[in-house]
Design a protein around this motif. Structure first.
Motif, short mmCIF file in Angstrom:
data_model
loop_
_atom_site.label_atom_id
_atom_site.label_comp_id
_atom_site.label_asym_id
_atom_site.label_seq_id
_atom_site.Cartn_x
_atom_site.Cartn_y
_atom_site.Cartn_z
N HIS A 1 6.79 1.27 -13.39
CA HIS A 1 7.00 0.88 -12.00
C HIS A 1 7.39 -0.59 -11.89
O HIS A 1 7.12 -1.39 -12.78
N SER B 1 4.09 -4.71 -8.45
CA SER B 1 3.31 -4.32 -7.27
C SER B 1 2.61 -5.54 -6.67
O SER B 1 2.57 -6.61 -7.27
N GLN C 1 -4.83 -3.38 -12.25
CA GLN C 1 -5.02 -2.40 -11.19
C GLN C 1 -5.46 -1.03 -11.65
O GLN C 1 -6.08 -0.31 -10.90
N GLN D 1 -6.20 2.43 -11.72
CA GLN D 1 -5.97 3.47 -10.71
C GLN D 1 -5.98 2.93 -9.28
O GLN D 1 -5.82 3.69 -8.33
N ASP E 1 -4.49 1.45 -6.02
CA ASP E 1 -3.18 1.78 -5.46
C ASP E 1 -2.62 0.60 -4.68
O ASP E 1 -3.30 0.06 -3.82
N SER E 2 -1.38 0.20 -4.99
CA SER E 2 -0.74 -0.86 -4.22
C SER E 2 0.76 -0.63 -4.15
O SER E 2 1.34 0.01 -5.03
N HIS E 3 1.35 -1.14 -3.11
CA HIS E 3 2.79 -0.99 -2.89
C HIS E 3 3.58 -1.95 -3.76
O HIS E 3 3.04 -2.92 -4.29
N SER F 1 3.96 9.62 -10.90
CA SER F 1 2.55 9.58 -10.52
C SER F 1 2.49 9.50 -8.98
O SER F 1 3.41 9.00 -8.35
N LEU G 1 0.60 7.49 -7.42
CA LEU G 1 0.27 6.12 -7.02
C LEU G 1 1.47 5.48 -6.33
O LEU G 1 2.62 5.69 -6.73
N LYS G 2 1.19 4.70 -5.28
CA LYS G 2 2.26 4.13 -4.43
C LYS G 2 3.33 3.40 -5.22
O LYS G 2 4.52 3.60 -5.01
N ARG G 3 2.92 2.54 -6.16
CA ARG G 3 3.89 1.74 -6.90
C ARG G 3 4.82 2.60 -7.75
O ARG G 3 6.02 2.34 -7.82
N LYS H 1 5.43 5.94 -7.23
CA LYS H 1 6.18 6.80 -6.32
C LYS H 1 7.32 6.03 -5.64
O LYS H 1 8.44 6.54 -5.54
#
Length: 77
Positions: free
Chosen positions: A9, A12, A21, A23, A25-27, A54, A56-58, A60
């Motif tokens: 990713h 983030s 981080q 698990q 979740d962060s953008h 995954s 997870l936001k980052r 995805k």
């Protein structure tokens, strides 16, 4: 021949703060979004059927940026 390409990713918000981080979740940051777009130059000539990400936001967000530009589907696993 089939290929699997692994992509990490983009940066983030927690990466930017130097946090481990796991698990959590962060953008993506704006830089992280630009990093995903930069990958397109290397991926645009590869025949891609889909992207698996995954939830997870980052991860995805990175996958969706790439998938939108390659016009392929993202599968969340």
């Amino acid at each position: 021949m089939k290929r699997i390409i692994l992509i990490r990713h983009g940066e983030s918000l927690l990466n930017e703060k130097k946090c481990v981080q796991g698990q959590l979740d962060s953008h993506l940051t704006e830089r992280g979004k630009k990093q995903a777009l930069t990958l397109l130059s290397q991926l645009k000539d590869i025949n891609t059927n889909f992207i698996i990400s995954s939830p997870l936001k980052r991860a995805k967000e990175t996958a969706e940026i790439i998938a939108d530009n390659l016009n392929v589907k993202v599968i969340i696993e």
